[in-house]
Design a protein around this motif. Structure first.
Motif, PDB file in Angstrom:
ATOM      1  N   TRP A  37       0.686  -1.297  -0.012  1.00 26.09           N
ATOM      2  CA  TRP A  37      -0.036  -0.098  -0.090  1.00 26.09           C
ATOM      3  C   TRP A  37       0.882   1.187   0.056  1.00 26.09           C
ATOM      4  O   TRP A  37       0.634   2.169  -0.729  1.00 26.09           O
ATOM      5  N   ILE A  38       1.971   1.066   0.636  1.00 26.54           N
ATOM      6  CA  ILE A  38       2.908   2.280   0.858  1.00 26.54           C
ATOM      7  C   ILE A  38       3.447   2.484  -0.573  1.00 26.54           C
ATOM      8  O   ILE A  38       3.353   3.580  -1.202  1.00 26.54           O
ATOM      9  N   GLY A  39       3.797   1.497  -1.423  1.00 27.06           N
ATOM     10  CA  GLY A  39       4.204   1.930  -2.609  1.00 27.06           C
ATOM     11  C   GLY A  39       2.950   2.433  -3.469  1.00 27.06           C
ATOM     12  O   GLY A  39       3.567   3.276  -4.613  1.00 27.06           O
ATOM     13  N   ARG A  40       1.925   2.095  -3.401  1.00 28.07           N
ATOM     14  CA  ARG A  40       0.568   2.882  -4.211  1.00 28.07           C
ATOM     15  C   ARG A  40       0.695   4.091  -3.749  1.00 28.07           C
ATOM     16  O   ARG A  40       0.576   4.865  -4.630  1.00 28.07           O
ATOM     17  N   VAL A  41       0.902   4.512  -2.635  1.00 26.25           N
ATOM     18  CA  VAL A  41       0.695   5.956  -2.120  1.00 26.25           C
ATOM     19  C   VAL A  41       1.723   6.684  -2.612  1.00 26.25           C
ATOM     20  O   VAL A  41       1.356   7.829  -3.170  1.00 26.25           O
ATOM     21  N   LEU A  42       2.888   6.210  -2.795  1.00 25.84           N
ATOM     22  CA  LEU A  42       4.076   6.915  -3.314  1.00 25.84           C
ATOM     23  C   LEU A  42       3.964   7.324  -4.757  1.00 25.84           C
ATOM     24  O   LEU A  42       4.267   8.358  -5.286  1.00 25.84           O
ATOM     25  N   GLY A  43       3.162   5.988  -5.340  1.00 28.98           N
ATOM     26  CA  GLY A  43       2.966   6.186  -6.667  1.00 28.98           C
ATOM     27  C   GLY A  43       1.973   7.526  -7.027  1.00 28.98           C
ATOM     28  O   GLY A  43       2.135   8.107  -8.215  1.00 28.98           O
TER      29      GLY A  43
END
Length: 99
Positions: A37-43
């Motif tokens: 989810w963190i990865g998605r947020v950064l994206g």
DNA sequence: CTCCTGACTCCAC
DNA sequence: TGTGGAGCCAGGA
């Protein structure tokens, strides 16, 4: 405070020159097990964001982008600027651990 | 509602 | 040391 806001705060609190994994950011934000989810947020981060998203790498101490891609080079350049990586793409992942 | 995807991790082979 | 598969969970189709 929303989950995303906590993630932003964690990001903003990573000292320059230090690195942090996705899973670690998730934990620090009180969201264990949500590394993806963190990865998605950064994206979703705006391109002009001042947040140090580039200080986040995966648990293997590598950039989570295909090597050679534009995004990969962009992140690597930031890390080089802060002395966390060599121009060859070698990342000092010992700096990953961060309280 | 179900199915697929992904800037991730962990744990067995 | 390297691979593979399962777990994870929010979002989009």
């Amino acid at each position: 405070m929303s989950d995303a806001e906590r993630v932003y705060q964690v990001l903003a609190s990573i000292p320059a020159g230090r690195l942090c994994s996705y899973g670690e950011v998730a934990r620090l934000a009180g969201l264990p097990g949500r590394a993806r989810w963190i990865g998605r947020v950064l994206g979703q981060l705006p391109k002009d964001s001042t947040l140090p998203w580039y200080r986040v790498i995966n648990n293997q101490g590598k950039i989570s982008f295909p090597e050679g891609s534009a995004a990969y080079r962009r992140q690597l350049q930031h890390l080089i600027d802060e002395g966390s990586a060599s121009p060859q793409g070698k990342i000092d992942w010992r700096q990953c651990r961060w309280p």
